[in-house]
Write an enzyme that holds these catalytic residues in place. Structure first.
Site, PDB file in Angstrom:
ATOM      1  N   PHE A 128       0.863  -1.186   0.000  1.00  0.00           N
ATOM      2  CA  PHE A 128       0.000   0.000   0.000  1.00  0.00           C
ATOM      3  C   PHE A 128       0.899   1.237   0.000  1.00  0.00           C
ATOM      4  CE2 PHE A 128      -2.902   3.173   1.739  1.00  0.00           C
ATOM      5  CZ  PHE A 128      -4.056   2.903   1.023  1.00  0.00           C
ATOM      6  N   ASP A 199       1.745  -4.754   8.556  1.00  0.00           N
ATOM      7  CA  ASP A 199       0.552  -3.930   8.431  1.00  0.00           C
ATOM      8  C   ASP A 199      -0.645  -4.873   8.303  1.00  0.00           C
ATOM      9  OD1 ASP A 199      -1.567  -2.296   7.617  1.00  0.00           O
ATOM     10  OD2 ASP A 199      -0.237  -0.912   6.559  1.00  0.00           O
ATOM     11  N   TYR A 224     -11.117   1.273  10.589  1.00  0.00           N
ATOM     12  CA  TYR A 224     -12.344   1.547   9.840  1.00  0.00           C
ATOM     13  C   TYR A 224     -12.661   0.527   8.760  1.00  0.00           C
ATOM     14  CZ  TYR A 224      -8.763   3.860   6.948  1.00  0.00           C
ATOM     15  OH  TYR A 224      -7.631   4.140   6.232  1.00  0.00           O
ATOM     16  N   LYS A 225     -11.828  -0.508   8.612  1.00  0.00           N
ATOM     17  CA  LYS A 225     -12.089  -1.516   7.578  1.00  0.00           C
ATOM     18  C   LYS A 225     -12.903  -2.660   8.190  1.00  0.00           C
ATOM     19  CE  LYS A 225      -8.236   0.097   4.831  1.00  0.00           C
ATOM     20  NZ  LYS A 225      -6.790   0.077   4.635  1.00  0.00           N
ATOM     21  N   ARG A 373     -12.266  -4.442  -7.210  1.00  0.00           N
ATOM     22  CA  ARG A 373     -12.025  -5.111  -5.924  1.00  0.00           C
ATOM     23  C   ARG A 373     -13.349  -5.393  -5.213  1.00  0.00           C
ATOM     24  NH1 ARG A 373      -8.411  -2.455  -1.142  1.00  0.00           N
ATOM     25  NH2 ARG A 373     -10.055  -0.883  -1.266  1.00  0.00           N
TER      26      ARG A 373
HETATM   27  C1  LIG Z   1      -6.124   1.269   4.365  1.00  0.00           C
HETATM   28  C2  LIG Z   1      -4.654   1.119   4.541  1.00  0.00           C
HETATM   29  C3  LIG Z   1      -3.905   2.105   5.171  1.00  0.00           C
HETATM   30  C4  LIG Z   1      -4.567   3.383   5.566  1.00  0.00           C
HETATM   31  O1  LIG Z   1      -3.754   4.239   6.256  1.00  0.00           O
HETATM   32  P1  LIG Z   1      -4.389   5.548   6.897  1.00  0.00           P
HETATM   33  O2  LIG Z   1      -3.292   6.146   7.641  1.00  0.00           O
HETATM   34  O3  LIG Z   1      -5.556   5.105   7.731  1.00  0.00           O
HETATM   35  O4  LIG Z   1      -4.905   6.405   5.788  1.00  0.00           O
HETATM   36  C5  LIG Z   1      -2.559   1.873   5.385  1.00  0.00           C
HETATM   37  N1  LIG Z   1      -1.978   0.726   4.977  1.00  0.00           N
HETATM   38  C6  LIG Z   1      -2.680  -0.239   4.349  1.00  0.00           C
HETATM   39  C7  LIG Z   1      -2.016  -1.488   3.926  1.00  0.00           C
HETATM   40  C8  LIG Z   1      -4.034  -0.064   4.096  1.00  0.00           C
HETATM   41  O5  LIG Z   1      -4.723  -0.990   3.448  1.00  0.00           O
END
Ligand SMILES: *Cc1c(COP(=O)(O)O)cnc(C)c1O
Length: 414
Positions: A128, A199, A224-225, A373
């Site tokens: 990401f 992560d 939030y996921k 997705r």
């Molecule tokens: C959704 C996601 C994030 C989001 O990071 P934020 O700091 O909440 O914007 C980070 N890393 C991964 C792998 C994600 O899927």
């Protein structure tokens, strides 16, 4: 799956689904098929009441007293401990704080500090982007002695050498759903003397995790996921007990101080996981997050995973059965052992196709350059909805509906 699937088969699966009743615990608009809980989880109904209480009673009436009276001051620890149970962490190894990006920065910096003399942060090019960006920023801040090295997932283990300080990976890839064997990669990293920063954004609340058994060093994850904590919910982090007394977190705010309310002029780190805190947390969001986490904790993770795997298998089978000839390719691993809770398709016209789907109430998302997705959230997704979603997709392809000009318009958020 060899038997031909039809709606009746999937309706029968819904009837035998032990998790079916959980759907009623979420607000979901009628007629909407929500396949994007991996990006923003649905809203637990109980969140309204909880947030209203925080706002109308704890804030409006209690004011500053609520830090003690309603335990605001311990909320990050309390929710962190609950998330710890979901990810197989030991007591005092997890806490809620900040955003995933910021926590990644903190944990990666902490890891590098524990491995002086080693230059490399190892990751993968399809990680990401925020993870890679934060690593770049940290490396620049540290004076450029470190280097971010990117290896393809199949080459990660062989790229771990004596110069690697930290292996920084997203456990389940956000775009493909590919999942690493956390224990195996961690073991390989430790054998070379490197540390791991995982992560868990697409893992926590979606797949069974056992960070303790895997020997993980550091981890971060998203609220939030799959934890359904609400838009912009605070994130969490994990530090293995064995590192907690030696680790230095670079953002030394007062919430990470050994005694914040002594108001000392100089920083002294708290013992334990608290030293990873920075400043005052967003209380309203924290309260909503706890509701989401509590809901996930009601279900054994194995039951969630079993349904998630089944849903992903059914979806992939439906794509093959119903969409042959429309040039979709299934990008996600077919072997569930290497797949999170999503199935992704690639197609040259992914953007307008997804827009056409959304216009018809089937919500997935688009990930550049060419990915459609679809995420599976067993708490509130039924099997028959998978049939209906693929049916809508088929209609959009057969009718050419996706070619309408309205669906070509690019939006800011994809
Ligand atoms: C959704 C996601 C994030 C989001 O990071 P934020 O700091 O909440 O914007 C980070 N890393 C991964 C792998 C994600 O899927």
């Amino acid at each position: 799956m060899t038997t031909k699937l039809d709606r009746a088969v999937l309706e029968a699966m819904d009837e035998h689904d032990a998790l079916r009743s959980f759907r009623d615990r979420f607000h979901l608009p009628d007629g909407l098929i929500y396949l994007d809980g991996n990006s923003l989880g649905a809203m637990p109904k109980a969140a309204s009441e909880r947030v209203r209480h925080v706002v109308d009673v704890e804030w409006a009436q209690g004011l500053i007293r609520s830090w003690n009276q309603y335990g605001w001051i311990d909320l990050q620890q309390r929710i962190g401990a609950k998330i710890g149970r979901l990810i197989g962490a030991g007591e005092g190894e997890t806490i809620v704080a900040d955003s995933t990006s910021v926590n990644l920065f903190k944990m990666l910096a902490a890891a590098l500090k524990l491995r002086p003399g080693r230059r490399i942060v190892l990751s993968e090019p399809a990680n990401f982007p925020t993870d890679l960006y934060m690593a770049e920023g940290l490396i620049a801040l540290l004076g450029g002695e470190h280097e971010l090295v990117l290896a393809e997932p199949d080459d990660i283990e062989s790229a771990i050498n004596e110069d690697v300080a930290a292996v920084m990976l997203t456990h389940v890839n956000y775009r493909t759903g590919r999942m690493y064997d956390m224990a195996k990669v961690t073991e390989r990293a430790h054998r070379a003397g490197a540390l791991t920063v995982w992560d868990l954004a697409h893992s926590a609340g979606a797949v069974p995790l056992d960070l303790a058994a895997a020997g993980a060093d550091f981890a971060v994850g998203c609220g939030y996921k799959y934890l359904n904590g609400g838009p912009g919910a605070p994130a969490f982090l994990y530090i293995a007990k064995r590192h907690q007394d030696t680790v230095a977190v670079p953002l030394t705010g007062w919430f990470g101080h050994a005694d914040p309310f002594s108001f000392e002029p100089s920083y002294r780190p708290a013992t334990g996981i608290e030293r990873a805190l920075v400043g005052t947390p967003p209380l309203i969001s924290l309260a909503a997050l706890e509701v989401g986490v509590d809901l996930v904790l009601e279900v054994p993770m194995n039951a969630l995973r079993e349904k998630s795997v089944r849903q992903a298998d059914v979806f992939a089978a439906l794509v093959e059965q119903e969409l042959a000839g429309f040039d979709f390719a299934i990008v996600s691993p077919r072997d569930a052992a290497y797949r999170g809770s999503q199935v992704c398709l690639s197609h040259t016209e992914s953007w307008p196709i997804m827009q056409a789907l959304i216009a018809r109430g089937v919500i997935g998302d688009f990930r550049a350059p060419d990915i459609l997705r679809f995420g599976f959230t067993p708490l509130y997704l039924g099997y028959a909805e998978l049939w209906d979603a693929v049916g809508v997709l088929r209609h959009i392809m057969e009718s050419g509906e996706w070619e309408q000009p309205a669906h070509q318009v690019r939006l800011k958020v994809t």
